[in-house]
Design a protein around this motif. Sequence first.
Motif, PDB file in Angstrom:
ATOM      1  N   LEU A 101      41.509  10.545  39.394  1.00 25.53           N
ATOM      2  CA  LEU A 101      41.690  11.263  40.657  1.00 25.53           C
ATOM      3  C   LEU A 101      41.636  10.333  41.878  1.00 25.53           C
ATOM      4  CD1 LEU A 101      42.101  14.093  41.913  1.00 25.53           C
ATOM      5  CD2 LEU A 101      39.616  14.293  42.011  1.00 25.53           C
ATOM      6  N   LEU A 157      44.740   9.924  44.563  1.00 22.49           N
ATOM      7  CA  LEU A 157      44.577  10.237  45.986  1.00 22.49           C
ATOM      8  C   LEU A 157      44.876   9.007  46.835  1.00 22.49           C
ATOM      9  CD1 LEU A 157      41.402  12.523  45.899  1.00 22.49           C
ATOM     10  CD2 LEU A 157      43.818  13.158  45.775  1.00 22.49           C
ATOM     11  N   ARG A 196      47.468  16.961  33.542  1.00 26.41           N
ATOM     12  CA  ARG A 196      46.204  16.282  33.902  1.00 26.41           C
ATOM     13  C   ARG A 196      45.488  17.000  35.049  1.00 26.41           C
ATOM     14  NH1 ARG A 196      41.980  14.118  33.414  1.00 26.41           N
ATOM     15  NH2 ARG A 196      41.360  12.036  34.025  1.00 26.41           N
ATOM     16  N   PHE A 197      46.243  17.319  36.110  1.00 30.79           N
ATOM     17  CA  PHE A 197      45.669  17.970  37.300  1.00 30.79           C
ATOM     18  C   PHE A 197      46.554  19.159  37.684  1.00 30.79           C
ATOM     19  CE2 PHE A 197      44.515  13.377  37.987  1.00 30.79           C
ATOM     20  CZ  PHE A 197      43.154  13.514  37.759  1.00 30.79           C
ATOM     21  N   LEU A 251      47.945  20.255  41.329  1.00 24.05           N
ATOM     22  CA  LEU A 251      47.558  19.315  42.395  1.00 24.05           C
ATOM     23  C   LEU A 251      48.768  18.746  43.132  1.00 24.05           C
ATOM     24  CD1 LEU A 251      45.347  17.732  43.864  1.00 24.05           C
ATOM     25  CD2 LEU A 251      45.573  15.942  42.142  1.00 24.05           C
ATOM     26  N   LEU A 278      40.658  19.910  45.097  1.00 23.43           N
ATOM     27  CA  LEU A 278      40.285  18.507  44.886  1.00 23.43           C
ATOM     28  C   LEU A 278      38.856  18.380  44.368  1.00 23.43           C
ATOM     29  CD1 LEU A 278      41.881  16.667  47.947  1.00 23.43           C
ATOM     30  CD2 LEU A 278      42.634  16.658  45.568  1.00 23.43           C
ATOM     31  N   PHE A 325      38.624  19.391  40.710  1.00 25.66           N
ATOM     32  CA  PHE A 325      39.044  18.307  39.805  1.00 25.66           C
ATOM     33  C   PHE A 325      37.998  17.187  39.796  1.00 25.66           C
ATOM     34  CE2 PHE A 325      43.554  19.823  40.601  1.00 25.66           C
ATOM     35  CZ  PHE A 325      43.701  20.346  39.328  1.00 25.66           C
ATOM     36  N   ALA A 326      37.405  16.914  40.970  1.00 24.06           N
ATOM     37  CA  ALA A 326      36.391  15.847  41.051  1.00 24.06           C
ATOM     38  C   ALA A 326      35.223  16.160  40.122  1.00 24.06           C
ATOM     39  CB  ALA A 326      35.905  15.685  42.498  1.00 24.06           C
ATOM     40  N   CYS A 341      36.285  15.775  36.519  1.00 23.01           N
ATOM     41  CA  CYS A 341      36.436  14.364  36.141  1.00 23.01           C
ATOM     42  C   CYS A 341      35.098  13.639  36.146  1.00 23.01           C
ATOM     43  CB  CYS A 341      37.400  13.654  37.094  1.00 23.01           C
ATOM     44  SG  CYS A 341      39.088  14.229  36.944  1.00 23.01           S
ATOM     45  N   TYR A 351      33.026  13.229  38.836  1.00 24.75           N
ATOM     46  CA  TYR A 351      32.558  12.662  40.114  1.00 24.75           C
ATOM     47  C   TYR A 351      31.628  13.662  40.773  1.00 24.75           C
ATOM     48  CZ  TYR A 351      36.416   9.514  39.314  1.00 24.75           C
ATOM     49  OH  TYR A 351      37.273   8.609  38.748  1.00 24.75           O
TER      50      TYR A 351
END
Lengths: 111, 111
Positions: free
Chosen positions: A14, A18, A87-88, A91, B95, B98-99, B102, B104
Amino acid sequence: MRRYFHPDPADVCLPEVLFALSDATRLGIAVALADGAERTAGELGGDIAKSTMTHHLKILREAGLLYVRSEGTRCYNSLRLAELETRFPGLLDQLLGFAVKCGYTSADARR
Amino acid sequence: MRRYFHPDPADVCLPEVLFALSDATRLGIAVALADGAERTAGELGGDIAKSTMTHHLKILREAGLLYVRSEGTRCYNSLRLAELETRFPGLLDQLLGFAVKCGYTSADARR
């Protein structure tokens, strides 16, 4: 024929995605390729210096956004739409939608 | 009491927002603040060097993601959730979702 490194979809991170889209020119390139078609650097870059376009395309490719296909002496760039969607999910659609609304259209890839 | 610059919501730019979130530590800070509560740099940063946290918080603030409120000698950080929702509806939710997926999480802000 030159071979380019393309990260495995599972390794696409990610923060790197970004970062790849955190630039007006690269957002413009992504918007220009959002239709799924292949385009050469020249078609995408217009009057941008070739070395600058190479740099931007490399960042997009290494982040997992771009697929580069060599054919003879030419390279064709396309977005990895299906893999990114897996994957996302959603997004890229959302980001490119905002990019267009904010005016980062494909013309930004030609500045 | 120190005053901090906060960009007007209309001036918040997509590339800057994406750049601000293109780093594991800053994604972790945003995840930690996603509940809307205020936290000090110390609460967010744990054992991260103070100057490093100052740098990350400044990037988030200048991109329009973070609001910093001074009270006496302390500074309280919070996400500008409502303003970002107006500017880029659904973006931060997506976002940060997803963070978290993943990995984060707020712990990244303490590395």
